[in-house]
Scaffold this motif. Structure first.
Motif, PDB file in Angstrom:
ATOM      1  N   LYS A   1      45.188  39.000  35.624  1.00 50.56           N
ATOM      2  CA  LYS A   1      43.828  38.768  36.121  1.00 50.56           C
ATOM      3  C   LYS A   1      42.886  39.832  35.555  1.00 50.56           C
ATOM      4  O   LYS A   1      43.118  41.032  35.731  1.00 50.56           O
TER       5      LYS A   1
ATOM      6  N   ALA B   1      38.636  28.994  31.704  1.00 50.00           N
ATOM      7  CA  ALA B   1      38.641  29.695  33.002  1.00 50.00           C
ATOM      8  C   ALA B   1      39.836  29.274  33.847  1.00 50.00           C
ATOM      9  O   ALA B   1      40.479  30.113  34.494  1.00 50.00           O
TER      10      ALA B   1
ATOM     11  N   SER C   1      42.790  31.658  35.309  1.00 53.73           N
ATOM     12  CA  SER C   1      43.077  31.664  36.749  1.00 53.73           C
ATOM     13  C   SER C   1      44.520  31.315  37.060  1.00 53.73           C
ATOM     14  O   SER C   1      45.092  31.820  38.029  1.00 53.73           O
TER      15      SER C   1
ATOM     16  N   LEU D   1      34.883  32.528  36.989  1.00 56.90           N
ATOM     17  CA  LEU D   1      35.911  33.420  37.529  1.00 56.90           C
ATOM     18  C   LEU D   1      35.364  34.408  38.558  1.00 56.90           C
ATOM     19  O   LEU D   1      36.124  35.190  39.132  1.00 56.90           O
TER      20      LEU D   1
END
Length: 172
Positions: free
Chosen positions: A30, A21, A25, A52
């Protein structure tokens, strides 16, 4: 020959999904959705979707029910063609067969490959498929352990051994 079973501790699994994750990030790309690849990718996908703060979809590839996963993958391909970014999650990229199959079917159904990324907890460097995110790498040339994830540990020992022995080429 009996397989070398390695039971992954829950704490290790939790650290690994957090690593994946964090990698997602930290990048410029995204996702709009996390997609768990059933059966092994469902649990890590749930954790990653929470980490997320993204919605999760699932595709049950492992069931081998004719047409079931393929129909869901067609719907997913439509989402990517419409511009939505999709993060596919599985537990392990071992041979690469699952990821290669999913990529092929998505490509055949109009998917925009620029809107796809793949993440795994364990990534075999010898796999035929490449992933974008991973927590750990293994090399099947030397690492012959059969990885038992926390959610699999509740299965009967005989079932775990039977599953491991179904792919002896990974163990020898």
């Amino acid at each position: 020959m009996s397989p070398d079973l390695y039971y992954i501790p829950y704490e290790t699994f939790l650290a690994d999904v957090r690593t994946v994750a964090a990698s997602v990030s930290a990048g410029d790309w995204k996702p709009d959705f996390v997609i768990g690849i059933g059966r092994g990718g469902l649990v890590p996908a749930v954790f990653i979707s929470h980490q997320l703060n993204l919605p999760m979809l699932s595709v049950d590839h492992s069931s081998k029910v004719p047409g079931f996963a393929d129909e869901l993958l067609r719907k997913v391909a439509e989402k990517s063609a419409a511009g939505e970014r999709l993060l596919f999650v599985d537990d392990i990229n071992d041979s690469g067969g699952t990821i290669a199959y999913i990529r092929k079917l998505l490509a055949e159904t109009g998917c925009d490959s620029g809107n796809l990324r793949f993440a795994v907890v364990l990534d075999n460097v010898r796999s035929q498929a490449r992933v974008d995110y991973r927590a750990e790498t293994i090399d099947r040339d030397g690492d012959k352990r059969w990885f038992v994830f926390p959610w699999e540990a509740v299965a009967m020992s005989a079932t775990i051994v039977e599953e491991a022995m179904s792919v002896p080429e990974r163990l020898a």
